[in-house]
Design an enzyme around this catalytic site. Structure first.
Site, short mmCIF file in Angstrom:
data_model
loop_
_atom_site.label_atom_id
_atom_site.label_comp_id
_atom_site.label_asym_id
_atom_site.label_seq_id
_atom_site.Cartn_x
_atom_site.Cartn_y
_atom_site.Cartn_z
N LYS A 1 0.86 -1.19 0.00
CA LYS A 1 0.00 0.00 0.00
C LYS A 1 0.89 1.22 0.00
O LYS A 1 1.98 1.20 0.57
CB LYS A 1 -0.88 0.02 1.26
CG LYS A 1 -2.11 0.89 1.12
CD LYS A 1 -3.24 0.11 0.48
CE LYS A 1 -4.43 0.98 0.16
NZ LYS A 1 -5.59 0.14 -0.24
N ASP A 34 -6.97 4.32 -4.47
CA ASP A 34 -7.64 4.16 -3.17
C ASP A 34 -8.26 5.53 -2.89
O ASP A 34 -8.52 6.29 -3.83
CB ASP A 34 -6.64 3.71 -2.09
CG ASP A 34 -7.32 3.22 -0.81
OD1 ASP A 34 -7.81 2.08 -0.80
OD2 ASP A 34 -7.39 3.99 0.17
P1 NDP Z 1 -12.90 7.70 -2.78
O1 NDP Z 1 -11.82 8.69 -2.62
O2 NDP Z 1 -13.51 7.50 -4.13
O3 NDP Z 1 -14.08 8.02 -1.77
C1 NDP Z 1 -13.85 8.06 -0.41
C2 NDP Z 1 -15.14 8.42 0.30
O4 NDP Z 1 -14.98 8.24 1.69
C3 NDP Z 1 -15.54 9.86 0.09
O5 NDP Z 1 -16.94 9.96 0.12
C4 NDP Z 1 -14.88 10.53 1.28
O6 NDP Z 1 -15.48 11.74 1.64
C5 NDP Z 1 -15.09 9.50 2.35
N1 NDP Z 1 -14.03 9.66 3.36
C6 NDP Z 1 -12.70 9.56 3.16
N2 NDP Z 1 -12.03 9.78 4.30
C7 NDP Z 1 -12.97 10.04 5.22
C8 NDP Z 1 -12.90 10.34 6.59
N3 NDP Z 1 -11.72 10.43 7.24
N4 NDP Z 1 -14.08 10.51 7.24
C9 NDP Z 1 -15.27 10.42 6.59
N5 NDP Z 1 -15.39 10.15 5.28
C10 NDP Z 1 -14.26 9.95 4.62
O7 NDP Z 1 -12.32 6.32 -2.21
P2 NDP Z 1 -12.83 4.84 -2.45
O8 NDP Z 1 -14.29 4.82 -2.63
O9 NDP Z 1 -11.96 4.24 -3.48
O10 NDP Z 1 -12.44 4.16 -1.05
C11 NDP Z 1 -13.35 4.05 0.03
C12 NDP Z 1 -12.90 2.92 0.95
O11 NDP Z 1 -12.88 1.69 0.22
C13 NDP Z 1 -11.50 3.06 1.56
O12 NDP Z 1 -11.50 2.49 2.83
C14 NDP Z 1 -10.65 2.22 0.62
O13 NDP Z 1 -9.47 1.78 1.26
C15 NDP Z 1 -11.60 1.08 0.34
N6 NDP Z 1 -11.33 0.28 -0.85
C16 NDP Z 1 -11.24 0.86 -2.08
C17 NDP Z 1 -11.03 0.08 -3.20
C18 NDP Z 1 -11.03 0.63 -4.56
O14 NDP Z 1 -10.95 -0.15 -5.53
N7 NDP Z 1 -11.13 1.95 -4.77
C19 NDP Z 1 -10.82 -1.38 -3.08
C20 NDP Z 1 -11.02 -1.89 -1.75
C21 NDP Z 1 -11.24 -1.07 -0.69
P3 NDP Z 1 -14.70 13.13 1.40
O15 NDP Z 1 -14.95 13.47 -0.03
O16 NDP Z 1 -15.30 14.08 2.36
O17 NDP Z 1 -13.24 12.86 1.71
O1 2IT Z 2 -7.87 -1.67 -0.78
C1 2IT Z 2 -7.82 -2.14 -1.94
O2 2IT Z 2 -7.97 -3.34 -2.15
C2 2IT Z 2 -7.61 -1.21 -3.05
N1 2IT Z 2 -7.55 0.00 -2.83
C3 2IT Z 2 -7.44 -1.74 -4.44
C4 2IT Z 2 -6.03 -2.24 -4.64
C5 2IT Z 2 -5.70 -2.64 -6.06
O3 2IT Z 2 -4.51 -2.93 -6.26
O4 2IT Z 2 -6.57 -2.67 -6.92
#
Ligand code: NDP
Ligand code: 2IT
Length: 451
Positions: A130, A170
């Site tokens: 990561k 992420d």
């Molecule tokens: P994005 O940046 O697209 O969206 C993140 C969302 O979470 C936004 O709505 C953001 O709001 C909110 N957020 C972030 N930090 C905080 C915080 N400290 N408190 C409250 N709200 C918060 O990210 P993703 O959708 O890609 O990721 C969301 C989660 O999913 C994370 O935990 C990530 O690790 C996990 N994840 C993502 C994957 C992927 O493929 N993208 C794969 C697996 C897991 P704001 O705009 O206000 O920051």
């Molecule tokens: O938390 C996760 O699994 C991710 N943000 C996606 C990682 C990836 O390599 O696609």
């Protein structure tokens, strides 16, 4: 055979705390896994003797570096960047990059540790890593984001490669940021290769990658429900976050006949008692990725919905819950409220969104509860498929990829049932995911000997 001194669970956790001072998220993630692994290896001398868990909980390396860039007003800005390479026993390091002001070494170490188990669960050959930086993309111009991404990659490129370490997106890193970083890697190395995933379709991205995490989480939720004789259709659903994972989870819940009541961001949540249809979800996607606005604007756009500033959505009664924002967003109190209000299932789209106290509440209540490393593995799984397509220089179609994603999520469910099933038919998905994820990595490490 030599008899080894086995440390007990409590001493192991004490050691982790001592070796990682000021890193509560990392200690939390290791603690959650260690509880189940100690039980599993109790009668398995080989894992004890080789100190396997101790080694997985010590990253192969943590690279930290300065990222210096110039903002639009010509101020020189300095941020800290990292890449944590946790374990590459079963494949190249693989895991996202997070740009957010709350990023710390502890957060990235917990994410890289979790990723190691998650990637193992997908069945694909990927190790765990990561990366990230303390950069906040909010309110920055495209030009500023580009300069930051280029500066970050100018240091990162020497540590990664298609057979070494393959980052992806992420929080705060989506298609725009991946484009800037991939372009900079290509410019520096003069090589077009599959070094990042989550690329756009024009330059080697995979169909279904944007949707994969959110859809995969809903497929996993569907698998849990059907195993227990239930379905998504007709059930109400609370979702947190409004980014990539949350909006695609909402889309698939709606498609399967569920009623999505909430979305959120770090400023609060919106509640739409009428539920969200595709048109509303498309509006949110555009709000977040094109206009880069706040979720509060939803309540101004759609009559009947309300915005609740600085609040989380956990008090809204529903049957299904999908935390899809960030770590530790759902604590013990919130978990109690959720259970009291009649929740049947929780599937984590985010990584470690539930605190240790919250997890205990869900286990005691015996609701269906899937941890992130199982439920959100669809994203990295399709990243793995993007790597395969890049290596073979082919592009698969949506139908092929959706079938592969569906099968992978089904396989993960089966593994959780195999290692987490109890006598009463109830599945402890945390235990199942931890043990199944551990076993493959551990057995590969045993094969390599001491290193
Ligand atoms: P994005 O940046 O697209 O969206 C993140 C969302 O979470 C936004 O709505 C953001 O709001 C909110 N957020 C972030 N930090 C905080 C915080 N400290 N408190 C409250 N709200 C918060 O990210 P993703 O959708 O890609 O990721 C969301 C989660 O999913 C994370 O935990 C990530 O690790 C996990 N994840 C993502 C994957 C992927 O493929 N993208 C794969 C697996 C897991 P704001 O705009 O206000 O920051
Ligand atoms: O938390 C996760 O699994 C991710 N943000 C996606 C990682 C990836 O390599 O696609």
């Amino acid at each position: 055979m030599a008899v080894h001194d086995h440390v007990d669970l409590a001493s192991f956790i004490e050691g982790v705390k001592k070796r990682n001072p000021g890193q509560p998220e990392f200690v939390q993630a290791v603690t959650e896994v260690a509880q189940d692994i100690f039980e599993f290896i109790e009668d398995k001398e080989k894992y004890h003797a080789a100190q396997i868990l101790r080694r997985i909980a010590e990253p192969d390396r943590v690279v930290s570096f300065r990222v210096c860039w110039e903002d639009d007003a010509h101020n020189i800005r300095v941020q800290r960047g990292w890449r944590v390479q946790n374990n590459n026993a079963i494949g190249p390091y693989k895991g996202g990059i997070r740009f957010h002001p709350t990023v710390t070494e502890s957060v990235l170490k917990f994410l890289a540790f979790e990723q190691t188990f998650k990637n193992s669960l997908t069945g694909l050959p990927m190790g765990g890593g990561k990366g990230g930086a303390t950069f906040n993309p909010k309110g920055k111009s495209d030009a500023e984001v580009m300069r930051f991404c280029q500066a970050y990659m100018t240091e990162l490129y020497r540590h990664i490669g298609p057979d070494t370490d393959v980052p992806a997106g992420d929080i705060g890193v989506g298609s725009r940021e991946i484009g800037y970083m991939f372009g900079q890697y290509k410019r520096i190395t003069n090589r077009w290769e599959g070094v990042l995933t989550g690329k756009a379709l024009e330059y080697g991205g995979s169909l279904m990658r944007p949707e994969a995490t959110g859809y995969g989480a809903v497929y996993f939720l569907g698998n849990m429900l059907s195993h227990a004789g239930m379905e998504i259709d007709g059930r109400s659903c609370v979702i947190s976050g409004s980014g990539n994972v949350a909006t695609h989870a909402a889309e698939m819940i709606a498609r399967r006949g569920g009623k999505v009541l909430t979305l959120s961001d770090s400023d609060g949540f919106i509640h739409d008692p009428a539920g969200m249809n595709q048109e509303k979800i498309d509006w949110v996607k555009a709000l977040k990725t094109v206009r880069r606005g706040r979720i509060s604007e939803y309540a101004e756009e759609f009559p009947g919905s309300t915005h609740h500033a600085d609040k989380t959505p956990w008090g809204v009664p529903a049957e299904l819950f999908l935390p899809c924002a960030t770590q530790n967003e759902l604590n013990g109190e919130a978990a109690k409220t959720i259970v009291k209000n009649g929740c049947v299932a929780v599937a984590e789209g985010a990584n470690m969104p539930t605190t240790l106290e919250g997890v205990e509440v869900f286990h005691d209540a015996k609701i269906l509860y899937a941890p992130g490393k199982a439920a959100n593995a669809g994203g990295v799984a399709v990243s793995g498929l993007e790597m395969s397509q890049n290596a073979a220089r082919v592009s698969w179609n949506t139908k092929q990829l959706d079938t592969l994603l569906t099968d992978i999520m089904g396989d993960i469910h089966a593994k959780c049932a195999q290692y987490g099933g109890g006598g009463d038919g109830h599945i402890n998905y945390v235990k199942g995911a931890n043990i199944a994820g551990f076993k493959k990595v551990a057995d590969a490490m045993l094969a390599y000997g001491v290193m």
